[in-house]
Design an enzyme around this catalytic site. Structure first.
Site, PDB file in Angstrom:
ATOM      1  N   GLY A   1       0.837  -1.201   0.000  1.00 42.77           N
ATOM      2  CA  GLY A   1       0.000   0.000   0.000  1.00 42.77           C
ATOM      3  C   GLY A   1       0.863   1.237   0.000  1.00 42.77           C
TER       4      GLY A   1
ATOM      5  N   ASP B   1      11.083  -4.238  14.856  1.00 40.25           N
ATOM      6  CA  ASP B   1      11.545  -3.771  13.538  1.00 40.25           C
ATOM      7  C   ASP B   1      12.348  -2.485  13.688  1.00 40.25           C
ATOM      8  OD1 ASP B   1      11.910  -3.789  10.815  1.00 40.25           O
ATOM      9  OD2 ASP B   1       9.947  -2.961  10.331  1.00 40.25           O
TER      10      ASP B   1
END
Length: 878
Positions: A238, A365
């Site tokens: 996206g 992350d």
């Protein structure tokens, strides 16, 4: 990151390789083992399994049907297509394995081509319509990602696009060969494959597809309380957009997720991860290190998360701006200032991570692009798609490979590992990724960091202990470039290269960049056997009859479709075969190449007319055949006809325009003009060379440290292939013939880039080895004295040096796997060091000084070892 690199990492832990159903423990889809139908042909490639009727005629272009499917529905979709197409003699192809499917639909995959599981090639519009109608029924209930380049048929998994069925090529707007279509006048034009549906101007949309186009255009953002101002970034999952809340007039960030797209290693799609991120932001609400959640909504089948806009810079951007070792002007003060900045940043990042831990959340992350730093010093962590609960002791399913913890770390330990990698990585950017190849690399980098920066040793030592664990990992010691004796270092690299050879394979002899898996790529100078043999010979490794025979045999048997350029194709293969004593093979290959439409190639050195012309001049000298030099002059003439004036190129390199530099830009043509001038004495050719060089200098700019680098708008490049040091090599050759104050000043500024002390990659074309090859063979001395730049660059190879078996090797582009090839890997490093340290002259092809010595020469009939120079050139004093 280039998704192709990740794809080629699946098959082998050390080298880039293809998935063929057996490598890496990743079998093909069961359908791939189904017996090929009688009267059908089958071809397997790296990613696709192709099937077509043997007697049928496939049109060169037309409307394609693409079938999309999620992982759970993939086999049903493929089997339905097989059972439909085979009885009707309709050609088709499907992705060969589940790992390939996942990778080509991952978050990092190319947005335009992602989601395509099956491609069907109808023969005409009537068959297109019937196939779509019938497959729409057969595939009802199959779910899959939207294929952005296509027009969706109905609400199912079928999509259509007008494009090429067979590979044809033409010259694109950037001057390079691209896939082509035939337009309404019969001319080949680029086959544009972008991330949105578009129709070529000469093609009419079939009437039955018009309602589907109208349905596509009916979905808009009108009526939303948010106004999109700009795109921050796109991924296959996206987009991320900067917007404004119309109700409050406050800036916000909108994150978009496409269903079934952007898969991670657990096959979770972007929608699943975005909903998970929403839940994590709710749990972390109120923390200063976390952006506030504003809203969550759906539009069509896309999901959107709206969060607080944080006006800050990614830590990665600040790192690039501040890192001192890349600058020619780096001194003790710059090193001290940067070290102080890092020591201020690290505890703030740690505090931000620990604030998440206080809420029971593992970030999962952590890397510099996911850390925002505001002008006021606020440290904000972004992107919570893979965050986990500490109590579950899970591992993230998606993340930056340089900061991903080994499998023995779980939960909070994964964040501790990433923090330690951040500490090392801020001093050695991107190099922590090599931990995958050599677990002892962190300790080696620690030593280099402490030598280069005034950092407290305990800071680095603590990070290394966290990375290596309770039992420190040590690598088998390998000779160190610039420290140990050259013969020892050379022999160690030669051992590593030869140990990697796979003469039993037909696709490649030495592992290298994924480009070697293009048709004929395993033979080429840049990425295949030819370049490796060239480097081994230049280093004095002696004759390698088995490997030479592999190259000869594969060149003879190569099917049509291989490229014919110098670095990317058959001319480079011919060049090396001639130099190692197989002249007739070389001439046969060149004769084959000249029967192709070589005049239509671009003008570059890498794969175009400049490289072909230069090779023909070389062969003309070694054989005395005038026809070869006449054809070389013809190539130079075509380049001159296309040249234009000094200002007839954009001021930026690349993008939609042509690239600058030695390999792809006008400098390659300039090198051909110079050789043609040396052959004929025609002063007009020298003028052409000057114009070509001015075109490339137009696309350069002077940076803050006084270096001249190629300008791409968003970055500047110093490298050999499309950077300024490659242009400098041609400037030096021009100045050997004619004085020019402007060119002399530009050469000095190009040469200055070799004083940088850090390069992210080690390779010859885009890394430190290119600086060594330029200094060692062609760039010339610094005007302010001999300096120590060459020795410094050779010692700097230690940043990337890795132990491999009982030898020394280097990673290729992206640093994800080792490479042995000439352009990106160990052979290129070996060659570069040979230009500086060999006891005989060694130069890049066609870069040797006019009338000087070359790197290699034709072997005697007895195939004696390679201590020799070109027969038409006199040796250079060493």
């Amino acid at each position: 990151m280039n998704d192709q690199y990740e794809l080629y990492c699946l098959a082998d832990p050390l080298f880039y390789d293809t998935l063929d159903g057996s490598r890496g423990g990743h079998p093909d889809f069961p359908l791939a083992s189904r017996e090929v139908p009688d009267g059908w042909t089958h071809q397997a490639t790296d990613t696709w399994m192709h099937y077509a009727p043997a007697e049928g005629t496939v049109p060169p272009q037309g409307w394609k049907i693409h079938v999309s499917a999620c992982v759970e529905d993939s086999e049903r979709a493929m089997e339905a297509v097989w059972d439909y197409c085979v009885p009707r003699d309709i050609p088709f192809k499907f992705l060969r394995s589940r790992p390939v499917m996942t990778m080509l639909n991952s978050k990092a995959a190319a947005r335009g081509s992602s989601g395509k599981l099956v491609t069907i090639y109808p023969l005409d519009d009537s068959q297109l319509e019937l196939t779509l109608k019938e497959l729409d029924i057969l595939l009802r209930g199959v779910r899959g990602p939207y294929i952005l380049s296509d027009l969706r048929y109905g609400e199912g998994p079928l999509f259509v696009r007008y494009g090429g069925f067979v590979p044809r090529h033409c010259t694109g707007g950037n001057g390079e060969l691209v896939l082509a279509l035939e337009d309404g006048d019969g001319n080949l034009v680029p086959d544009v494959r972008g991330p949105s549906f578009s129709l070529p101007s000469w093609v009419t949309l079939p009437a039955f597809l018009e309602p589907h186009l109208a349905a596509r255009n009916a979905v808009t953002t009108a009526g939303l309380p948010y106004e999109i101002e700009s795109v921050i970034q796109f991924s296959n999952g996206g987009g991320v957009y900067l917007g404004r809340d119309a109700r409050t007039d406050r800036r916000v960030v909108l994150k978009e997720a496409r269903p079934y797209a952007g898969l991670d290693t657990m096959d979770r799609d972007a929608v699943t991860r975005l909903a998970h991120e929403r839940d994590m932001l709710e749990r972390l609400s109120g923390l200063d290190a976390v952006p506030a959640l504003v809203d969550y909504f759906t539009l069509g089948d896309h999901h959107f998360l709206v969060q607080e806009f944080v006006d800050g810079n990614p830590l990665q951007r600040l790192l690039v701006q501040k890192y001192p070792l890349t600058r020619a002007s780096c001194g003790p003060r710059e090193l001290a200032d940067y070290t102080a900045w890092v020591l201020d940043v690290l505890p703030k990042v740690r505090a931000a991570v620990e604030s998440l831990h206080g809420r029971g959340v593992v970030f999962g992350d952590l890397h510099p692009n996911n850390i925002l730093v505001t002008a006021e010093g606020r440290m904000v962590l972004i992107d919570y798609e893979v965050a986990t609960l500490a109590e579950n002791r899970e591992r993230a399913t998606l993340g930056h490979p340089a900061f991903a913890a080994p499998r023995d770390r779980h939960g909070l330990e994964t964040d501790a590992y990433a923090l330690a990698c951040l500490c090392i990585g801020l001093f050695a950017p991107q190099l922590m990724i090599m931990q995958m190849l050599d677990r002892g690399k962190a300790a080696q980098l620690a030593g280099l960091i402490k030598e280069a920066f005034p950092v407290p040793p305990e800071v680095i030592d603590d990070a290394v202990r966290t990375i290596t664990g309770t039992e420190p990992v040590t690598s088998r010691p390998a000779p160190r470039p610039g420290h140990d004796a050259w013969p020892e270092v050379r022999d160690s690299m030669v051992r590593a290269i030869l140990a990697s050879a796979t003469p039993d394979r037909d696709d490649r002899l030495f592992p290298g960049d994924p480009a070697q898996f293009e048709p004929g790529g395993g033979l080429t100078f840049a990425h295949g056997a030819a370049g490796v043999l060239y480097a081994l010979d230049a280093a004095g490794a002696g004759r390698l009859p088995e490997h030479e025979e592999w190259l000869r045999r594969r060149a003879r048997d190569l099917e049509r479709g291989a490229r014919i350029g110098f670095y990317d194709g058959l001319h480079g293969v011919a060049h090396v075969l001639d130099l190692i004593g197989h002249r007739q093979d070389a001439l046969d290959i060149v004769d084959r190449c000249l029967r192709e439409k070589w005049e239509l190639l671009d003008t570059g050195l890498f794969g175009g007319l400049a490289g072909i012309g230069l090779n023909l001049f070389h062969l003309a000298r070694t054989t005395g055949e005038r026809a070869l030099s006449d054809t070389a002059l013809r190539a130079a003439g075509i380049c001159a006809d296309r040249l234009g004036g000094p200002d007839d190129v954009p001021e930026l390199s690349g993008g939609t325009g042509p690239r600058a530099g030695l390999m792809y830009g006008s400098a390659g043509s300039a090198l051909l003009f110079l050789h043609a001038y040396e052959h004929t004495g025609d002063a007009a050719l020298l003028e052409h060379a000057a114009v070509a060089l001015r075109q490339d200098l137009r696309r350069c700019r002077t940076t803050q440290d006084g270096t001249l680098q190629v300008d791409q708008g968003w970055r500047t490049l110093p490298y050999l292939d499309e950077g300024s040091v490659g242009i400098g090599l041609v400037l030096a050759r021009y100045l050997a013939h004619r004085d020019d104050e402007g060119f002399a000043a530009a050469l000095d500024a190009c040469r200055l880039v070799t004083r940088g002390r850090f390069f992210v990659q080690p390779g010859l074309f885009t890394g430190r080895a290119g600086m060594i090859a330029a200094l060692g063979g062609g760039l010339g001395p610094f005007p302010d004295g001999p300096g120590t730049d060459l020795a410094e660059q050779i010692r700097g190879l230690a940043w990337h040096a890795l132990s491999h078996g009982d030898g020394l090797a280097f990673p290729g582009d992206q640093l994800l796997r080792l490479s042995m090839d000439f352009a990106t890997g160990t052979a290129g490093v070996l060659f570069a060091m040979s230009t500086a340290l060999n006891d005989r002259p060694v130069f890049l092809p066609f870069i040797q000084p006019p009338g000087g010595a070359g790197a290699m020469a034709t072997a005697s009939p007895a195939h004696e070892p390679a201590e020799r120079s070109h027969p038409d050139e006199s040796p250079k004093e060493v």
